[in-house]
Design a protein around this motif. Structure first.
Motif, PDB file in Angstrom:
ATOM      1  N   VAL A 177       3.442 -10.133   2.602  1.00 31.81           N
ATOM      2  CA  VAL A 177       4.063  -9.253   1.329  1.00 31.81           C
ATOM      3  C   VAL A 177       3.459  -8.081   1.234  1.00 31.81           C
ATOM      4  O   VAL A 177       2.075  -7.930   1.359  1.00 31.81           O
ATOM      5  CB  VAL A 177       4.108 -10.421   0.305  1.00 31.81           C
ATOM      6  N   ASP A 178       4.217  -6.990   1.302  1.00 29.17           N
ATOM      7  CA  ASP A 178       3.925  -5.742   1.016  1.00 29.17           C
ATOM      8  C   ASP A 178       3.630  -5.469  -0.491  1.00 29.17           C
ATOM      9  O   ASP A 178       4.636  -5.228  -1.137  1.00 29.17           O
ATOM     10  CB  ASP A 178       4.864  -4.441   1.634  1.00 29.17           C
ATOM     11  N   THR A 179       2.532  -5.975  -1.042  1.00 31.61           N
ATOM     12  CA  THR A 179       2.624  -6.024  -2.577  1.00 31.61           C
ATOM     13  C   THR A 179       3.067  -4.748  -3.338  1.00 31.61           C
ATOM     14  O   THR A 179       3.729  -4.692  -4.286  1.00 31.61           O
ATOM     15  CB  THR A 179       1.192  -6.507  -3.180  1.00 31.61           C
ATOM     16  N   ARG A 180       2.395  -3.719  -2.798  1.00 28.34           N
ATOM     17  CA  ARG A 180       2.482  -2.280  -3.323  1.00 28.34           C
ATOM     18  C   ARG A 180       4.087  -1.701  -3.369  1.00 28.34           C
ATOM     19  O   ARG A 180       4.463  -1.424  -4.425  1.00 28.34           O
ATOM     20  CB  ARG A 180       1.722  -1.318  -2.947  1.00 28.34           C
ATOM     21  N   LYS A 181       4.446  -2.083  -2.046  1.00 26.59           N
ATOM     22  CA  LYS A 181       5.777  -1.520  -2.010  1.00 26.59           C
ATOM     23  C   LYS A 181       7.057  -2.286  -2.828  1.00 26.59           C
ATOM     24  O   LYS A 181       7.914  -1.821  -3.427  1.00 26.59           O
ATOM     25  CB  LYS A 181       6.295  -1.751  -0.373  1.00 26.59           C
ATOM     26  N   GLU A 182       6.643  -3.804  -2.916  1.00 25.39           N
ATOM     27  CA  GLU A 182       7.530  -4.510  -3.674  1.00 25.39           C
ATOM     28  C   GLU A 182       7.558  -4.232  -5.255  1.00 25.39           C
ATOM     29  O   GLU A 182       8.333  -4.193  -5.813  1.00 25.39           O
ATOM     30  CB  GLU A 182       7.211  -6.057  -3.599  1.00 25.39           C
TER      31      GLU A 182
END
Length: 515
Positions: A177-182
């Motif tokens: 999961v791309d945490t910052r993008k999400e």
């Protein structure tokens, strides 16, 4: 043979690593130790059926399973998977090489399917802290747990996939999961906007001031005047959550089982609106199996109580300490748990039981005694914790029929964020301080002293309007926020005048109504 697998127990907001020990010897009995609740004890039947339906056998032997530490209470069905894997490995039906590298959690269906569990995110954080290579979770929990970086998170559909993976018979790709993008993609996607609100400019200004300083606010007005409509739009003008606040909020909702399926992070400030029939335990948390209450679910967000006098008076009184301390400690004979609850308190109410006291277009049918009993349900100490008290009138037709929309939330939010940035800089050396509403008396004297004209105006208002002594500090806090919105280092007389206007329920005519 003795085999160990690893999982975790969630108690309150605390997560503890649990070692599942299974020993198989000659005999026919099944023993489960380690202070397990009913759901954990029932796991024997679920595990036996799941293994049988997937081509494996529950051992016909003396099986002793221990959940260590033994003095920690274990609750829920998330222990099914680590117990089942440990039993199979102890019975030499699968390999044991990888069992110490992965933490396992999941509830088993009778067909072996893995059911979603509560608290996957905090368990993933614990697994990383304990230096496990990875975490195996039900498929529906993988996105939530994969928010934690540097930890391999594998979502599995059933126990057969887990067995094959741990045996090395199959491979699986960890969820990424791309945490910052999400997080940044969903910060400003609001369904409700202040552009939908026409008229009521003075009330919208009160909400802007409340959002800028983190102040609690109460609206008093007749039915249909837009109290609930504006309150529901408050999150759209609040400063966005930081990544740390988002992670903390998501953990709380994960533990409570309130996280929507497939959600990684909660990216917007929570808005909780409990019904007035809510119990004290549901509001503040606790119970036989301790769970967060509504005030904790509103942490870092908004708690909205519509029709405030309709709430049970004792239920309202339990809000007093959390509003002041921004945390709630629940003490029982067997446990003590502290939940965070730093939220903005927003309330709305009618001025009387029929709702039309003082309304120029409707006749009030309530007697003075009925009005006094209705308003007296809100105690002085609770009202003391509400900085902004605003009367709202019903909109006339000419305002309702206007075609022009109101100012959008995005523009209001820009001003709010700018004011909060000033406060962040002001309180940067004070731990736990984020906004003006949190200022103590000493801080008020340090940061919110008005000029001489403002002090004279405040003195005059206290005398002529018969404002209570408790209103003094609240006025200065709100005036400090108004000055921040105006980019003014000093609190001027016009800032004081506006702040005085937000103490409408402290006036003498309100006192005559019963408050």
């Amino acid at each position: 043979m003795l085999v160990k697998t690893y999982c975790a127990a969630v108690n309150g907001l605390e997560v503890t690593t649990v070692t599942v020990e299974v020993s198989i010897t000659r005999g026919v009995l099944y023993h489960l130790t380690g202070l397990a609740d009913t759901a954990v004890k029932e796991s024997h039947d679920r595990i036996a059926a799941a293994l049988l339906n997937n081509g494996y056998k529950f051992p016909v032997a003396d099986v002793t399973a221990n959940l260590a530490p033994a003095d920690l209470r274990k609750e829920g069905a998330s222990f099914d998977l680590p117990l089942a894997i440990a039993i199979l490995a102890a019975n030499e039906q699968m390999h044991t090489d990888l069992l110490d590298k992965y933490m396992l959690i999941g509830e088993l269906g009778l067909d072996g399917k893995l059911q979603p569990i509560k608290g996957a995110l905090p368990i993933a954080i614990k697994a990383r802290a304990e230096h496990f290579k990875g975490l195996i979770v039900p498929k529906e929990n993988e996105h939530e747990a994969a928010v934690v970086d540097t930890l391999e998170v594998y979502g599995m559909n059933n126990i057969l996939e887990v067995i094959n993976f741990l045996n090395g018979a199959s491979t699986a790709e960890p969820c990424v999961v791309d945490t910052r993008k999400e997080f940044y993609e969903h910060q400003y996607k609001f369904d409700l906007d202040f552009a939908d609100v026409r008229g009521q400019e003075n009330v919208k200004r009160a909400f802007e001031v409340a959002a800028a300083g983190g102040h609690n606010i109460i609206l008093v007005g007749p039915p249909g005047s837009g109290k609930s409509m504006m309150a529901k739009r408050l999150p759209s003008i609040l400063p966005p959550l930081s990544l740390a606040e988002s992670l903390e909020t998501t953990q709380i909702h994960s533990i409570a089982g309130k996280l929507p399926r497939g959600t990684g992070l909660i990216c917007q400030r929570p808005f909780r609106s409990p019904h007035h029939t809510i119990s004290e335990v549901a509001l503040v948390g606790g119970g036989n199996n301790p769970m967060p209450g509504e005030i904790t679910l509103a942490h870092n967000g908004v708690l909205f109580c519509d029709e405030l006098p309709e709430f049970n008076k004792h239920t309202l009184e339990v809000l007093r300490q959390p509003l002041e301390d921004r945390q709630i400690t629940i003490s029982r004979a067997k446990y003590t748990i502290t939940y965070p609850c730093s939220f903005m308190f927003v309330a709305s109410m009618n001025p009387c039981p029929c709702g039309y006291y003082g309304d120029p277009t409707h006749h009030c049918v309530c007697t003075p005694g009925q009005i006094q009993r209705y308003l007296s349900k809100i105690s002085g100490p609770l009202l003391d914790r509400i900085d902004i008290q605003c009367e709202i009138a019903a909109l006339p037709f000419r305002d309702i029929s206007k075609a022009e929309p109101g100012e959008p939330s995005a523009k209001i939010r820009e001003r709010v964020i700018a004011a909060r940035a000033v406060q962040t800089e002001r309180f940067k050396n004070i731990k736990g301080m984020h906004c003006n509403a949190q200022m103590t008396e000493r801080m008020i004297h340090q940061y919110a002293e008005p000029d001489e004209n403002g002090l004279n105006l405040l003195r005059m208002a206290m005398e002529r309007l018969h404002l209570s002594a408790r209103a003094y500090s609240r006025i200065l806090k709100v005036a400090r926020t108004i000055a921040d919105l105006a980019h003014s280092e000093k609190i001027m007389s016009d800032h004081i005048a506006e702040a005085i206007g937000y103490r409408q329920m402290d006036r003498s005519d309100w006192a005559e109504r019963g408050l």
